[in-house]
Design an enzyme around this catalytic site. Structure first.
Site, PDB file in Angstrom:
ATOM      1  CG  HIS A 187      -9.858  51.058 -38.714  1.00 18.83           C
ATOM      2  ND1 HIS A 187      -9.875  52.177 -39.489  1.00 18.83           N
ATOM      3  CD2 HIS A 187     -10.154  51.465 -37.450  1.00 18.83           C
ATOM      4  CE1 HIS A 187     -10.173  53.227 -38.752  1.00 18.83           C
ATOM      5  NE2 HIS A 187     -10.336  52.822 -37.503  1.00 18.83           N
TER       6      HIS A 187
ATOM      7  CD  GLU B  47     -11.134  48.680 -43.710  1.00 13.96           C
ATOM      8  OE1 GLU B  47     -12.049  49.322 -44.246  1.00 13.96           O
ATOM      9  OE2 GLU B  47     -10.857  48.800 -42.493  1.00 13.96           O
TER      10      GLU B  47
END
Length: 184
Positions: A95, A97
């Site tokens: 992901h 992040e």
């Protein structure tokens, strides 16, 4: 107006010069960078970007959702497949992040803010908590247990989270021509 302030508006040649008034806010700038990073994602359904910023507004990490380094994009699935989890992208994709945190260019992320185009899932929330990030600014949210779990963790660890409300409706990036760069 005081004389010192008035003098600061004078240019070297004595004419009045003023700063541009149509510049974007810091928050729109950093969220814009997160949205721009998302454009690098090859995911056909969900493109997410993240930008991590220090307390003094320095960019210390950027990321987007994609395959891990060394895993060729064409060799792994990009779809959802609950019948065969080994053919489901969620088993492989990192992901935004996570990528922003792993690819940081600072010693630590203590008290930083992460701008992300989509509210972090529970797995990313764990990494955010562990990293020392103290504020999450997001553009979009999903109504799902993964995201509610993130909010529970953020509240438990005093991580502030808030939806970004843009001050401008769009930011346009145009690549200038060589001639445009040279003009005054």
């Amino acid at each position: 107006m005081d004389p010192v302030h008035e003098m600061s508006k004078l240019s070297i040649n004595g004419t009045m010069d003023h700063k541009r008034e149509d510049y974007i806010s810091w928050a729109d700038y950093f969220m814009g960078l997160a949205l721009l990073a998302a454009k690098r994602s090859k995911d056909p359904k969900t493109q997410v970007g993240a930008c991590i910023v220090s307390e003094d507004k320095k960019i210390v990490g950027m990321g987007y959702n994609g395959m891990p380094t060394g895993c060729h994009d064409d060799d792994f699935p990009w779809g959802k497949n609950k019948d065969d989890m080994l053919e489901d992208k969620s088993m492989y994709v990192c992901h935004a992040e996570m990528n922003a945190i792993v690819n940081k260019n600072a010693a630590d992320l203590k008290n930083c803010t992460i701008y992300t185009s989509l509210f972090p899932c529970n797995e990313c929330a764990k990494i955010i908590v562990q990293s020392g990030i103290k504020t999450v600014v997001y553009m979009f949210d999903k109504d799902d247990a993964k995201y509610e779990a993130s909010k529970i963790m953020f509240r438990a660890t005093n991580i502030e989270y808030r939806r970004h409300t843009p001050e401008v409706s769009k930011i346009v990036i145009e690549f200038p021509t060589h001639k445009q760069i040279e003009s005054p």
